[in-house]
Motif scaffolding. Structure first.
Motif, PDB file in Angstrom:
ATOM      1  N   GLU A  19       0.779  -1.141   0.020  1.00  0.00           N
ATOM      2  CA  GLU A  19       0.028   0.058  -0.011  1.00  0.00           C
ATOM      3  C   GLU A  19       0.920   1.378   0.078  1.00  0.00           C
ATOM      4  OE1 GLU A  19      -3.705   0.187   2.636  1.00  0.00           O
ATOM      5  OE2 GLU A  19      -2.553   1.466   3.566  1.00  0.00           O
ATOM      6  N   LYS A  20       0.484   2.138  -0.728  1.00  0.00           N
ATOM      7  CA  LYS A  20       1.185   3.358  -0.956  1.00  0.00           C
ATOM      8  C   LYS A  20       0.808   4.455   0.144  1.00  0.00           C
ATOM      9  CE  LYS A  20       2.645   7.027  -4.411  1.00  0.00           C
ATOM     10  NZ  LYS A  20       2.438   7.240  -5.893  1.00  0.00           N
ATOM     11  N   ARG A  21       1.646   5.099   0.968  1.00  0.00           N
ATOM     12  CA  ARG A  21       1.247   5.877   1.964  1.00  0.00           C
ATOM     13  C   ARG A  21       2.104   7.176   2.011  1.00  0.00           C
ATOM     14  NH1 ARG A  21       0.456   1.631   7.373  1.00  0.00           N
ATOM     15  NH2 ARG A  21      -1.282   0.620   6.472  1.00  0.00           N
ATOM     16  N   THR A  22       1.665   7.989   2.902  1.00  0.00           N
ATOM     17  CA  THR A  22       2.605   9.398   2.997  1.00  0.00           C
ATOM     18  C   THR A  22       2.666   9.760   4.304  1.00  0.00           C
ATOM     19  OG1 THR A  22       1.454  10.185   0.676  1.00  0.00           O
ATOM     20  CG2 THR A  22       2.261  11.830   2.282  1.00  0.00           C
ATOM     21  N   GLY A  23       3.603   9.951   5.037  1.00  0.00           N
ATOM     22  CA  GLY A  23       3.862  10.472   6.134  1.00  0.00           C
ATOM     23  C   GLY A  23       4.996  11.505   6.309  1.00  0.00           C
ATOM     24  N   ARG A  24       5.460  11.410   7.729  1.00  0.00           N
ATOM     25  CA  ARG A  24       6.693  12.206   7.810  1.00  0.00           C
ATOM     26  C   ARG A  24       7.852  11.449   8.371  1.00  0.00           C
ATOM     27  NH1 ARG A  24       5.916  17.382   7.523  1.00  0.00           N
ATOM     28  NH2 ARG A  24       3.867  18.212   7.257  1.00  0.00           N
ATOM     29  N   ASN A  25       8.973  11.839   7.784  1.00  0.00           N
ATOM     30  CA  ASN A  25      10.082  10.927   8.358  1.00  0.00           C
ATOM     31  C   ASN A  25      10.717  11.520   9.465  1.00  0.00           C
ATOM     32  OD1 ASN A  25      11.506  13.357   7.518  1.00  0.00           O
ATOM     33  ND2 ASN A  25      12.142  12.460   5.563  1.00  0.00           N
ATOM     34  N   ALA A  26      12.206  10.771  10.077  1.00  0.00           N
ATOM     35  CA  ALA A  26      12.636  11.275  11.081  1.00  0.00           C
ATOM     36  C   ALA A  26      12.851  12.986  11.402  1.00  0.00           C
ATOM     37  CB  ALA A  26      13.805  10.396  11.419  1.00  0.00           C
ATOM     38  N   ALA A  35       3.928   0.448   2.336  1.00  0.00           N
ATOM     39  CA  ALA A  35       3.990  -0.476   3.528  1.00  0.00           C
ATOM     40  C   ALA A  35       3.415  -1.920   3.090  1.00  0.00           C
ATOM     41  CB  ALA A  35       3.074   0.222   4.517  1.00  0.00           C
ATOM     42  N   TYR A  36       3.859  -2.731   3.538  1.00  0.00           N
ATOM     43  CA  TYR A  36       3.723  -4.166   3.184  1.00  0.00           C
ATOM     44  C   TYR A  36       2.864  -4.948   4.519  1.00  0.00           C
ATOM     45  CZ  TYR A  36       7.083  -3.228  -0.318  1.00  0.00           C
ATOM     46  OH  TYR A  36       7.503  -2.582  -1.488  1.00  0.00           O
ATOM     47  N   LEU A  37       1.747  -5.639   4.058  1.00  0.00           N
ATOM     48  CA  LEU A  37       0.838  -6.292   4.903  1.00  0.00           C
ATOM     49  C   LEU A  37       1.340  -7.506   5.149  1.00  0.00           C
ATOM     50  CD1 LEU A  37      -1.694  -6.164   6.810  1.00  0.00           C
ATOM     51  CD2 LEU A  37      -2.790  -7.052   4.947  1.00  0.00           C
ATOM     52  N   ARG A  59       7.271  -1.281   6.637  1.00  0.00           N
ATOM     53  CA  ARG A  59       7.909  -0.687   5.795  1.00  0.00           C
ATOM     54  C   ARG A  59       9.242  -1.303   5.535  1.00  0.00           C
ATOM     55  NH1 ARG A  59       8.575   5.501   6.876  1.00  0.00           N
ATOM     56  NH2 ARG A  59       9.610   5.613   4.975  1.00  0.00           N
ATOM     57  N   TYR A  60       9.731  -1.098   4.247  1.00  0.00           N
ATOM     58  CA  TYR A  60      11.072  -1.957   3.738  1.00  0.00           C
ATOM     59  C   TYR A  60      12.051  -1.472   4.889  1.00  0.00           C
ATOM     60  CZ  TYR A  60      14.566  -3.363   0.831  1.00  0.00           C
ATOM     61  OH  TYR A  60      15.764  -3.862   0.108  1.00  0.00           O
ATOM     62  N   SER A  61      12.076  -0.405   5.425  1.00  0.00           N
ATOM     63  CA  SER A  61      13.263  -0.023   6.309  1.00  0.00           C
ATOM     64  C   SER A  61      13.095  -0.932   7.585  1.00  0.00           C
ATOM     65  CB  SER A  61      13.123   1.337   6.630  1.00  0.00           C
ATOM     66  OG  SER A  61      11.786   1.715   7.311  1.00  0.00           O
ATOM     67  N   GLU A  62      12.128  -1.375   7.923  1.00  0.00           N
ATOM     68  CA  GLU A  62      11.856  -2.157   8.785  1.00  0.00           C
ATOM     69  C   GLU A  62      12.166  -3.713   8.792  1.00  0.00           C
ATOM     70  OE1 GLU A  62       7.938  -1.206  11.671  1.00  0.00           O
ATOM     71  OE2 GLU A  62       7.566  -1.081   9.659  1.00  0.00           O
ATOM     72  N   PHE A  63      12.081  -4.193   7.414  1.00  0.00           N
ATOM     73  CA  PHE A  63      12.619  -5.403   7.123  1.00  0.00           C
ATOM     74  C   PHE A  63      14.409  -5.090   7.383  1.00  0.00           C
ATOM     75  CE2 PHE A  63       8.412  -6.001   5.468  1.00  0.00           C
ATOM     76  CZ  PHE A  63       8.449  -7.257   5.008  1.00  0.00           C
ATOM     77  N   GLU A  64      14.760  -4.148   6.746  1.00  0.00           N
ATOM     78  CA  GLU A  64      16.152  -3.898   6.786  1.00  0.00           C
ATOM     79  C   GLU A  64      16.840  -3.857   8.351  1.00  0.00           C
ATOM     80  OE1 GLU A  64      17.623  -1.003   3.117  1.00  0.00           O
ATOM     81  OE2 GLU A  64      16.485  -0.104   4.497  1.00  0.00           O
ATOM     82  N   LEU A  65      16.095  -3.366   9.148  1.00  0.00           N
ATOM     83  CA  LEU A  65      16.389  -3.249  10.466  1.00  0.00           C
ATOM     84  C   LEU A  65      16.601  -4.722  11.215  1.00  0.00           C
ATOM     85  CD1 LEU A  65      16.982  -1.879  13.266  1.00  0.00           C
ATOM     86  CD2 LEU A  65      14.827  -1.601  13.596  1.00  0.00           C
ATOM     87  N   LEU A  66      15.269  -5.507  10.752  1.00  0.00           N
ATOM     88  CA  LEU A  66      15.559  -6.828  11.189  1.00  0.00           C
ATOM     89  C   LEU A  66      16.763  -7.735  10.704  1.00  0.00           C
ATOM     90  CD1 LEU A  66      14.189  -9.563  12.535  1.00  0.00           C
ATOM     91  CD2 LEU A  66      12.747  -9.758  10.260  1.00  0.00           C
ATOM     92  N   ARG A  67      16.951  -7.578   9.504  1.00  0.00           N
ATOM     93  CA  ARG A  67      18.322  -8.156   8.742  1.00  0.00           C
ATOM     94  C   ARG A  67      19.521  -7.592   9.389  1.00  0.00           C
ATOM     95  NH1 ARG A  67      21.868  -8.373   4.660  1.00  0.00           N
ATOM     96  NH2 ARG A  67      22.542 -10.571   3.894  1.00  0.00           N
TER      97      ARG A  67
END
Length: 403
Positions: A19-26, A35-37, A59-67
């Motif tokens: 799903e394409k989303r819009t938000g604010r970063n750090a 975002a991925y379900l 988010r993809y960045s959360e997959f990166e953090l896990l890896r």
């Protein structure tokens, strides 16, 4: 955590949608992201009840953090790679935009494959953080950071230093490092060739659309031959338009090859960790040898090698016996600590080699099986594509025969 291992054996994992989303970063700037379900569902039914399903967005960045966490905490394991963040080695008509729907769909499949790889690994599947990644949406990143895994991460400078300064590298890991470089080079070249072939094939198929247009125009001026020419033109148009779906499907097999392109870096990560451990071991051994030499020189009053301390002694005379005895005592304590440290590092190194090599053997079996399957499937797809081309011309021949 054996309960997690049990849990993962009893569930199915999928990344079901994007799903394409819009938000604010750090830094509080607006950004668009995908975002991925992630869904987990029980593989067993209890008392005829419906299957329990849990879902959360990542988010993809959360997959990166896990890896990244897995890489640091399991340095002896060939950690499965993530799919590419931006498309590479694609044929020119396929978008390389990371927000393109087709690319996002391929990345969704790759992220699901990553989770399944981790879940099927005999060690990684037991990890608590991985379990929480699947089940805890809120505060998951905080939980990861609280583990302090970043403090255990080795700096790139230290890794580079170890690469060039290890005196006795393990031949097996040196060969593995060379193999990973060659594997990456070969697969990169294969993917570039495939992209060029796909470009040319795309052109050849699309040019067949010209046959369709010419036959259709020709049919307009022919009375007896018109129907046959019109039908043949229709077959050519269908043939020309079929290449879009064919090459998009072909990207699936390219992505399977890309996974092992990125696996090459995971292999090198294991080799780098072994180099670091070997470097620390050699440094500790050298430091211990130096302290033993200092202790012997103090005890015997002889200096074997040039040192600033030796020059100072010659210029200003010997130090008092009490001072020498005190220094000898300190050195003996340091030597004892150094011997224990060296013994510990030796044991740690042997354990690392044992575990790493077991996982590398597991990886080799997986790699051989997966690449064999991917290459066979690619060949079957090419054969099928050629048969469809033959069928189109066979149909055209029948149309011409009926004129």
């Amino acid at each position: 955590m054996t309960e997690n291992n049990f849990f993962l054996k009893k569930i199915e994992i999928s990344v079901s949608e994007a799903e394409k989303r819009t938000g604010r970063n750090a830094v509080n700037m607006q950004e668009t992201y995908t975002a991925y379900l992630v869904e987990t569902r029980s593989a067993e039914r209890a008392d005829s009840q419906s299957v329990l399903t849990d879902s959360l967005w990542r988010r993809y960045s959360e997959f990166e953090l896990l890896r990244n966490y897995l890489l640091v905490c399991y340095p002896h394991i060939v950690v499965p790679p993530l799919p590419e963040k931006r498309a590479e080695f694609v044929w020119h008509k396929l978008s390389a935009d990371n927000m393109d729907p087709d690319f996002v769909e391929r990345r969704r499949i790759g992220l699901e494959n990553f989770l399944l790889r981790v879940a099927s690994h005999p060690v990684l599947c037991r990890d608590k953080i991985f379990y929480l990644f699947l089940t805890q949406e809120g505060n998951w990143k905080e939980t990861v950071n609280e583990t302090g895994f970043q403090l255990k991460a080795d700096s790139r400078l230290k890794a580079l230093n170890a690469t060039f300064r290890v005196k006795n590298p393990d031949k097996r890991f040196t060969e593995l490092k060379h193999y990973s470089d060659e594997l990456q080079s070969v697969i990169s070249h294969l993917l570039r060739v495939r992209a060029r072939v796909a470009d040319r094939l795309y052109g050849v198929y699309k040019v067949h659309g010209n046959y369709g247009r010419v036959f259709s125009e020709w049919s307009a001026i022919e009375k007896e031959m018109g129907d046959g020419l019109q039908s043949a033109g229709h077959h050519m148009d269908v043939y020309a338009s079929s290449i879009d779906d064919i090459l998009e499907d072909e990207e699936h097999y390219a992505d399977q090859l890309k996974e092992y392109l990125f696996y090459a870096e995971a292999l090198r990560a294991v080799c780098r960790k072994h180099e670091l451990m070997q470097y620390d071991l050699e440094t500790a051994a050298q430091d211990l040898a130096s302290k033993k030499q200092q202790c012997e020189e103090l005890a015997t009053g002889t200096v074997r090698t040039f040192s600033l301390k030796g020059m100072t002694t010659k210029l200003f005379g010997q130090e008092a016996p009490e001072q020498r005895e005190a220094r000898i005592k300190v050195l003996e304590e340091q030597i004892g600590e150094g011997e224990q440290q060296l013994k510990s590092k030796n044991l740690e190194g042997r354990e690392f080699v044992k575990n790493a090599w077991a996982d590398i053997e597991r990886f080799k079996e997986q790699k051989n099986r997966d690449l064999k399957e991917a290459l066979i499937s690619y060949a079957v797809m090419q054969i099928s594509m050629c048969r469809k081309g033959i069928q189109v011309w066979t149909n055209a021949k029948e149309c011409f025969s009926k004129m």
